[in-house]
Design a protein around this motif. Structure first.
Motif, PDB file in Angstrom:
ATOM      1  N   PRO A 187       0.787  -1.239  -0.030  1.00 15.87           N
ATOM      2  CA  PRO A 187       0.026   0.130   0.106  1.00 15.87           C
ATOM      3  C   PRO A 187       0.800   1.272   0.246  1.00 15.87           C
ATOM      4  CG  PRO A 187       0.153  -0.955   2.375  1.00 15.87           C
ATOM      5  CD  PRO A 187       0.705  -1.907   1.277  1.00 15.87           C
ATOM      6  N   ILE A 188       0.559   2.070  -1.041  1.00 16.53           N
ATOM      7  CA  ILE A 188       1.325   3.420  -1.009  1.00 16.53           C
ATOM      8  C   ILE A 188       0.134   4.566  -0.833  1.00 16.53           C
ATOM      9  CG2 ILE A 188       2.829   4.829  -2.313  1.00 16.53           C
ATOM     10  CD1 ILE A 188       3.612   2.390  -3.823  1.00 16.53           C
ATOM     11  N   GLU A 236      -3.092   3.507  -2.590  1.00 14.72           N
ATOM     12  CA  GLU A 236      -2.940   2.424  -4.054  1.00 14.72           C
ATOM     13  C   GLU A 236      -2.228   1.340  -3.627  1.00 14.72           C
ATOM     14  OE1 GLU A 236      -1.416   5.106  -7.045  1.00 14.72           O
ATOM     15  OE2 GLU A 236      -3.187   6.577  -6.984  1.00 14.72           O
ATOM     16  N   TRP A 237      -2.493   0.324  -4.446  1.00 17.11           N
ATOM     17  CA  TRP A 237      -1.642  -1.078  -4.233  1.00 17.11           C
ATOM     18  C   TRP A 237      -0.648  -0.840  -5.500  1.00 17.11           C
ATOM     19  CZ3 TRP A 237      -1.735  -4.046   0.161  1.00 17.11           C
ATOM     20  CH2 TRP A 237      -2.504  -3.546   1.033  1.00 17.11           C
ATOM     21  N   LYS A 238       0.672  -1.130  -5.145  1.00 17.90           N
ATOM     22  CA  LYS A 238       1.512  -0.969  -6.351  1.00 17.90           C
ATOM     23  C   LYS A 238       2.482  -2.364  -5.989  1.00 17.90           C
ATOM     24  CE  LYS A 238       1.366   3.606  -7.773  1.00 17.90           C
ATOM     25  NZ  LYS A 238       2.279   4.825  -8.163  1.00 17.90           N
ATOM     26  N   LYS A 239       2.948  -2.876  -6.949  1.00 16.06           N
ATOM     27  CA  LYS A 239       4.264  -3.962  -6.945  1.00 16.06           C
ATOM     28  C   LYS A 239       5.279  -3.304  -6.423  1.00 16.06           C
ATOM     29  CE  LYS A 239       2.697  -7.092 -10.398  1.00 16.06           C
ATOM     30  NZ  LYS A 239       2.794  -8.256  -9.842  1.00 16.06           N
ATOM     31  N   PRO A 240       5.744  -3.914  -5.344  1.00 12.09           N
ATOM     32  CA  PRO A 240       7.376  -3.522  -4.820  1.00 12.09           C
ATOM     33  C   PRO A 240       8.180  -3.520  -6.041  1.00 12.09           C
ATOM     34  CG  PRO A 240       6.617  -5.362  -3.985  1.00 12.09           C
ATOM     35  CD  PRO A 240       5.712  -5.275  -4.837  1.00 12.09           C
ATOM     36  N   ASP A 241       9.180  -2.520  -6.142  1.00 12.13           N
ATOM     37  CA  ASP A 241      10.250  -2.491  -6.758  1.00 12.13           C
ATOM     38  C   ASP A 241      11.562  -2.303  -6.296  1.00 12.13           C
ATOM     39  OD1 ASP A 241       9.816   0.161  -6.159  1.00 12.13           O
ATOM     40  OD2 ASP A 241       9.735   1.047  -7.988  1.00 12.13           O
TER      41      ASP A 241
END
Length: 98
Positions: A33-34, A50-55
């Motif tokens: 979650p960001i 917003e949910w984003k793939k960790p990079d």
């Protein structure tokens, strides 16, 4: 057989070490979650998630959790233990026969 069993146990320990080095989490982190702050038309600050793939994960691109690490750890460990026990039992039978 003993060598194969020891190799299976060593692989199980390697997978366990990878899991521990990745943080020893229960679940594999696929999205994070960001919080995004923005200002709406009235000048109020709103916060949305917003949910984003960790990079930011090095090398592998993900951190393995126990949900994905436990089956190989358990399977390899039990297979290795079974091979070692079977080899010892088989060796005792050979020495008893001749």
């Amino acid at each position: 057989m003993k060598i194969a069993g020891a190799l299976c146990i060593a692989l199980a320990l390697a997978v366990a070490g990878l899991w521990v080095s990745h943080g020893a989490t229960l679940a594999t982190i696929e999205e994070e979650p960001i919080e995004v702050k923005s200002v709406d038309d009235f000048g109020d600050e709103t916060v949305t998630t917003e949910w984003k793939k960790p990079d930011h994960f090095p090398v592998t691109g993900f951190h393995i959790g126990l949900d994905r690490a436990a089956p190989p750890i358990g399977g390899l460990f039990l297979l290795g233990l079974g091979l070692i026990v079977f080899s010892v039992i088989r060796g005792k039978k050979k020495t008893a026969e001749g």
